[in-house]
Scaffold this motif. Structure first.
Motif, PDB file in Angstrom:
ATOM      1  N   GLY A  78       0.813  -1.212   0.000  1.00  0.00           N
ATOM      2  CA  GLY A  78       0.000   0.000   0.000  1.00  0.00           C
ATOM      3  C   GLY A  78       0.839   1.250   0.000  1.00  0.00           C
ATOM      4  N   THR A  79       0.567   2.136   0.934  1.00  0.00           N
ATOM      5  CA  THR A  79       1.231   3.434   0.985  1.00  0.00           C
ATOM      6  C   THR A  79       2.705   3.302   1.312  1.00  0.00           C
ATOM      7  OG1 THR A  79      -0.823   4.514   1.671  1.00  0.00           O
ATOM      8  CG2 THR A  79       1.231   5.679   2.141  1.00  0.00           C
ATOM      9  N   LEU A  80       3.516   4.089   0.603  1.00  0.00           N
ATOM     10  CA  LEU A  80       4.952   4.185   0.866  1.00  0.00           C
ATOM     11  C   LEU A  80       5.253   5.625   1.229  1.00  0.00           C
ATOM     12  CD1 LEU A  80       6.245   2.194  -2.255  1.00  0.00           C
ATOM     13  CD2 LEU A  80       5.495   1.316  -0.031  1.00  0.00           C
ATOM     14  N   THR A  81       5.966   5.829   2.325  1.00  0.00           N
ATOM     15  CA  THR A  81       6.227   7.196   2.750  1.00  0.00           C
ATOM     16  C   THR A  81       7.718   7.471   2.853  1.00  0.00           C
ATOM     17  OG1 THR A  81       6.387   6.969   5.180  1.00  0.00           O
ATOM     18  CG2 THR A  81       4.164   6.945   4.211  1.00  0.00           C
ATOM     19  N   GLY A  82       8.049   8.753   2.718  1.00  0.00           N
ATOM     20  CA  GLY A  82       9.413   9.219   2.898  1.00  0.00           C
ATOM     21  C   GLY A  82       9.390  10.519   3.662  1.00  0.00           C
ATOM     22  N   HIS A  83      10.520  11.152   3.765  1.00  0.00           N
ATOM     23  CA  HIS A  83      10.603  12.439   4.466  1.00  0.00           C
ATOM     24  C   HIS A  83      10.968  13.517   3.452  1.00  0.00           C
ATOM     25  CE1 HIS A  83      11.108  15.418   7.515  1.00  0.00           C
ATOM     26  NE2 HIS A  83      12.436  15.490   7.362  1.00  0.00           N
ATOM     27  N   SER A  84      12.236  13.727   3.238  1.00  0.00           N
ATOM     28  CA  SER A  84      12.660  14.733   2.259  1.00  0.00           C
ATOM     29  C   SER A  84      12.344  14.305   0.838  1.00  0.00           C
ATOM     30  CB  SER A  84      14.160  15.010   2.399  1.00  0.00           C
ATOM     31  OG  SER A  84      14.907  13.827   2.209  1.00  0.00           O
ATOM     32  N   SER A  85      12.100  13.003   0.642  1.00  0.00           N
ATOM     33  CA  SER A  85      11.806  12.503  -0.708  1.00  0.00           C
ATOM     34  C   SER A  85      10.312  12.412  -1.004  1.00  0.00           C
ATOM     35  CB  SER A  85      12.451  11.127  -0.886  1.00  0.00           C
ATOM     36  OG  SER A  85      12.021  10.248   0.127  1.00  0.00           O
ATOM     37  N   ALA A  86       9.467  12.864  -0.077  1.00  0.00           N
ATOM     38  CA  ALA A  86       8.019  12.819  -0.307  1.00  0.00           C
ATOM     39  C   ALA A  86       7.678  13.561  -1.591  1.00  0.00           C
ATOM     40  CB  ALA A  86       7.281  13.430   0.871  1.00  0.00           C
ATOM     41  N   GLY A  87       6.792  12.968  -2.395  1.00  0.00           N
ATOM     42  CA  GLY A  87       6.403  13.536  -3.671  1.00  0.00           C
ATOM     43  C   GLY A  87       7.180  12.992  -4.847  1.00  0.00           C
ATOM     44  N   LEU A  88       8.303  12.323  -4.584  1.00  0.00           N
ATOM     45  CA  LEU A  88       9.115  11.745  -5.650  1.00  0.00           C
ATOM     46  C   LEU A  88       8.636  10.334  -5.970  1.00  0.00           C
ATOM     47  CD1 LEU A  88      12.743  12.694  -4.488  1.00  0.00           C
ATOM     48  CD2 LEU A  88      11.375  13.789  -6.284  1.00  0.00           C
ATOM     49  N   PRO A  89       8.848   9.865  -7.217  1.00  0.00           N
ATOM     50  CA  PRO A  89       8.594   8.455  -7.500  1.00  0.00           C
ATOM     51  C   PRO A  89       9.629   7.596  -6.793  1.00  0.00           C
ATOM     52  CG  PRO A  89       9.564   9.531  -9.409  1.00  0.00           C
ATOM     53  CD  PRO A  89       9.282  10.617  -8.410  1.00  0.00           C
ATOM     54  N   LEU A  90       9.222   6.421  -6.318  1.00  0.00           N
ATOM     55  CA  LEU A  90      10.131   5.555  -5.580  1.00  0.00           C
ATOM     56  C   LEU A  90      11.373   5.215  -6.396  1.00  0.00           C
ATOM     57  CD1 LEU A  90      10.554   3.844  -2.955  1.00  0.00           C
ATOM     58  CD2 LEU A  90       9.513   1.944  -4.213  1.00  0.00           C
ATOM     59  N   GLY A  91      11.211   5.085  -7.712  1.00  0.00           N
ATOM     60  CA  GLY A  91      12.322   4.728  -8.568  1.00  0.00           C
ATOM     61  C   GLY A  91      13.464   5.726  -8.563  1.00  0.00           C
ATOM     62  N   VAL A 135      14.710   7.086  -5.838  1.00  0.00           N
ATOM     63  CA  VAL A 135      15.544   6.846  -4.655  1.00  0.00           C
ATOM     64  C   VAL A 135      15.845   5.364  -4.427  1.00  0.00           C
ATOM     65  CG1 VAL A 135      14.868   8.958  -3.469  1.00  0.00           C
ATOM     66  CG2 VAL A 135      13.484   6.903  -3.168  1.00  0.00           C
ATOM     67  N   GLN A 136      15.027   4.478  -5.030  1.00  0.00           N
ATOM     68  CA  GLN A 136      15.241   3.031  -4.916  1.00  0.00           C
ATOM     69  C   GLN A 136      15.172   2.430  -6.330  1.00  0.00           C
ATOM     70  OE1 GLN A 136      16.184   1.969  -2.103  1.00  0.00           O
ATOM     71  NE2 GLN A 136      14.975   2.687  -0.380  1.00  0.00           N
ATOM     72  N   PRO A 137      16.139   2.747  -7.194  1.00  0.00           N
ATOM     73  CA  PRO A 137      16.058   2.293  -8.594  1.00  0.00           C
ATOM     74  C   PRO A 137      16.096   0.786  -8.773  1.00  0.00           C
ATOM     75  CG  PRO A 137      18.221   3.251  -8.127  1.00  0.00           C
ATOM     76  CD  PRO A 137      17.350   3.560  -6.952  1.00  0.00           C
ATOM     77  N   GLN A 138      16.556   0.059  -7.737  1.00  0.00           N
ATOM     78  CA  GLN A 138      16.595  -1.406  -7.824  1.00  0.00           C
ATOM     79  C   GLN A 138      15.208  -2.023  -7.752  1.00  0.00           C
ATOM     80  OE1 GLN A 138      17.233   0.375  -5.184  1.00  0.00           O
ATOM     81  NE2 GLN A 138      16.728  -0.686  -3.279  1.00  0.00           N
ATOM     82  N   LEU A 139      14.209  -1.262  -7.302  1.00  0.00           N
ATOM     83  CA  LEU A 139      12.852  -1.783  -7.128  1.00  0.00           C
ATOM     84  C   LEU A 139      12.012  -1.458  -8.357  1.00  0.00           C
ATOM     85  CD1 LEU A 139      12.350  -0.774  -3.382  1.00  0.00           C
ATOM     86  CD2 LEU A 139      13.004  -3.019  -4.286  1.00  0.00           C
ATOM     87  N   SER A 140      12.327  -2.112  -9.450  1.00  0.00           N
ATOM     88  CA  SER A 140      11.698  -1.783 -10.735  1.00  0.00           C
ATOM     89  C   SER A 140      10.184  -1.953 -10.709  1.00  0.00           C
ATOM     90  CB  SER A 140      12.291  -2.664 -11.841  1.00  0.00           C
ATOM     91  OG  SER A 140      13.670  -2.423 -11.989  1.00  0.00           O
ATOM     92  N   ALA A 141       9.696  -2.976 -10.025  1.00  0.00           N
ATOM     93  CA  ALA A 141       8.259  -3.240 -10.008  1.00  0.00           C
ATOM     94  C   ALA A 141       7.472  -2.158  -9.282  1.00  0.00           C
ATOM     95  CB  ALA A 141       7.991  -4.598  -9.365  1.00  0.00           C
ATOM     96  N   LEU A 142       8.166  -1.368  -8.462  1.00  0.00           N
ATOM     97  CA  LEU A 142       7.490  -0.319  -7.688  1.00  0.00           C
ATOM     98  C   LEU A 142       7.968   1.076  -8.062  1.00  0.00           C
ATOM     99  CD1 LEU A 142       7.835  -2.077  -4.198  1.00  0.00           C
ATOM    100  CD2 LEU A 142       5.754  -1.962  -5.592  1.00  0.00           C
ATOM    101  N   ALA A 143       8.718   1.178  -9.143  1.00  0.00           N
ATOM    102  CA  ALA A 143       9.408   2.430  -9.475  1.00  0.00           C
ATOM    103  C   ALA A 143       8.466   3.605  -9.668  1.00  0.00           C
ATOM    104  CB  ALA A 143      10.265   2.234 -10.724  1.00  0.00           C
ATOM    105  N   ASP A 144       7.255   3.361 -10.138  1.00  0.00           N
ATOM    106  CA  ASP A 144       6.330   4.452 -10.427  1.00  0.00           C
ATOM    107  C   ASP A 144       5.470   4.866  -9.233  1.00  0.00           C
ATOM    108  OD1 ASP A 144       7.235   4.524 -13.050  1.00  0.00           O
ATOM    109  OD2 ASP A 144       5.727   3.072 -13.742  1.00  0.00           O
ATOM    110  N   ARG A 145       5.623   4.200  -8.116  1.00  0.00           N
ATOM    111  CA  ARG A 145       4.850   4.558  -6.919  1.00  0.00           C
ATOM    112  C   ARG A 145       5.376   5.865  -6.349  1.00  0.00           C
ATOM    113  NH1 ARG A 145       2.509  -0.093  -4.697  1.00  0.00           N
ATOM    114  NH2 ARG A 145       1.667   1.302  -3.114  1.00  0.00           N
ATOM    115  N   THR A 146       4.479   6.749  -5.934  1.00  0.00           N
ATOM    116  CA  THR A 146       4.873   8.049  -5.391  1.00  0.00           C
ATOM    117  C   THR A 146       4.976   7.980  -3.866  1.00  0.00           C
ATOM    118  OG1 THR A 146       3.791   9.211  -7.204  1.00  0.00           O
ATOM    119  CG2 THR A 146       4.269  10.494  -5.218  1.00  0.00           C
TER     120      THR A 146
END
Length: 346
Positions: A31-44, A46-57
């Motif tokens: 479900g929800t993925l959260t960050g701090h200074s990276s909030a609003g960015l796509p997961l990909g 900051v975590q480019p190894q997670l290709s299946a989740l790269a487009d999650r914000t």
């Protein structure tokens, strides 16, 4: 059963490793993925190894964004989990990978962390005696620190038997990911490559009271621990070398047979702890990316000391894997679900 699982702190090393494991978990809907200074960015980003989740914000970390999930995994710096967990419902399983709820002694917490003690949750080290019973049905879980996982599993059978005196010396090396993702000058590549350095020397490391707590509970008496951590020029992994004086009933000549019998019995049915064959020593490379701990033992007859060595991946079994393993037990799922036993080599 499909579980809706949120991860707070998904932009950090621990959060990224949690997501790597959850992405292969057959009973999990991320479900929800959260960050701090990276909030609003796509997961990909900051975590480019997670290709299946790269487009999650990445969302802001708050109780509102985490509300409505079956499970919330917290991969936050110490001191940030307690307030957030208090705002989540009692019917939500909250698994904290930080330090906030690991220690039983409020004085030890205050001494090492300098703030008020938030409380104590069931301890997410399933291999510890009685832990699985405590984790079953739990809605709050405190995941152990990476060093305490490595050291506790290296020494646990020796103290429960007991084979050794209640005074332990530990020297352990960790990869740089153990210090988190925040930029620090002493973790720059130019500072780390080709060099090893100690830190937290003289009992100053914050995992020390957790080591004392675990080994004392195992031994049934107070255990003193002299712990010296070192920083190794590698991204991930822990190699812990632990020693303690043999008790008088253990013969130093031939005592290794007795020691191995104790360790073999303790870990025979453990899916993620492997006592290596005689003569084979743990290495961090062998457990990379796995939820497995390798353990080996030796007896020094001249010094009358038992030496126990363990290796684990600090981000997998040392953090994220321990969290998922404990989550599985709490929810009545097969303990091994979604967790890799084999390492990645070379």
């Amino acid at each position: 059963m499909t579980l809706r699982v949120a991860v707070a702190g998904a932009s950090g090393y621990a959060g990224g490793e949690i997501l790597r494991l959850l992405a292969s978990h057959p009973e999990v809907d991320i479900g929800t993925l959260t960050g701090h200074s990276s909030a609003g960015l796509p997961l990909g980003r900051v975590q480019p190894q997670l290709s299946a989740l790269a487009d999650r914000t990445l969302a802001e970390t708050s109780a509102d964004t985490l509300h409505g999930h079956d499970v919330v995994l917290l991969a936050l710096p110490h001191g940030q989990s307690a307030a957030l967990a208090g705002q989540l419902g009692a019917d939500t399983l909250v698994v904290d990978c930080g330090a906030d709820f690991r220690l039983r002694d409020p004085a030890a917490w205050t001494h090492f962390y300098g703030t008020a003690h938030a409380g104590t949750w069931p301890y997410g080290l399933p291999e510890f005696p009685g832990a699985r019973d405590e984790l079953k049905g739990a809605t709050r879980i405190a995941v152990p620190g990476c060093y305490p996982t490595a050291v506790t599993l290296a020494l646990l059978p020796a103290h429960t038997a007991p084979l050794v005196e209640p005074e332990v010396v530990v020297v352990a090396a960790s990869g740089t990911s153990g210090a988190g993702r925040t930029a620090k000058p002493h973790l720059l590549g130019a500072e780390v490559m080709g060099s090893m350095t100690p830190y937290g020397v003289g009992g100053g490391h914050r995992h020390t009271p957790e080591l004392v707590q675990n080994l004392s509970l195992a031994a049934g008496e107070h255990v003193t621990v002299s712990f010296t951590p070192t920083l190794a020029p590698m991204p991930r992994g822990i190699l812990a070398t632990c020693s303690a004086r043999l008790r008088p009933h253990v013969a130093p000549d031939g005592g290794l047979d007795e020691v191995r019998e104790v360790f073999e019995a303790a870990y025979a049915d453990e899916p993620f702890v492997r006592l290596l064959p005689r003569g084979q020593w743990p290495s961090t490379a062998a457990v990379l990316g796995s939820n497995t701990v390798h353990v080996q033992v030796a007896v020094d007859p001249a010094a009358r000391r038992l030496i126990c060595v363990s290796a684990l991946d600090n981000l997998t079994k040392g953090t994220a894997g321990g969290a998922v393993q404990s989550m599985n037990i709490a929810l009545g799922l097969p303990e091994e679900l979604g967790l890799p036993v084999n390492g990645v080599a070379p």
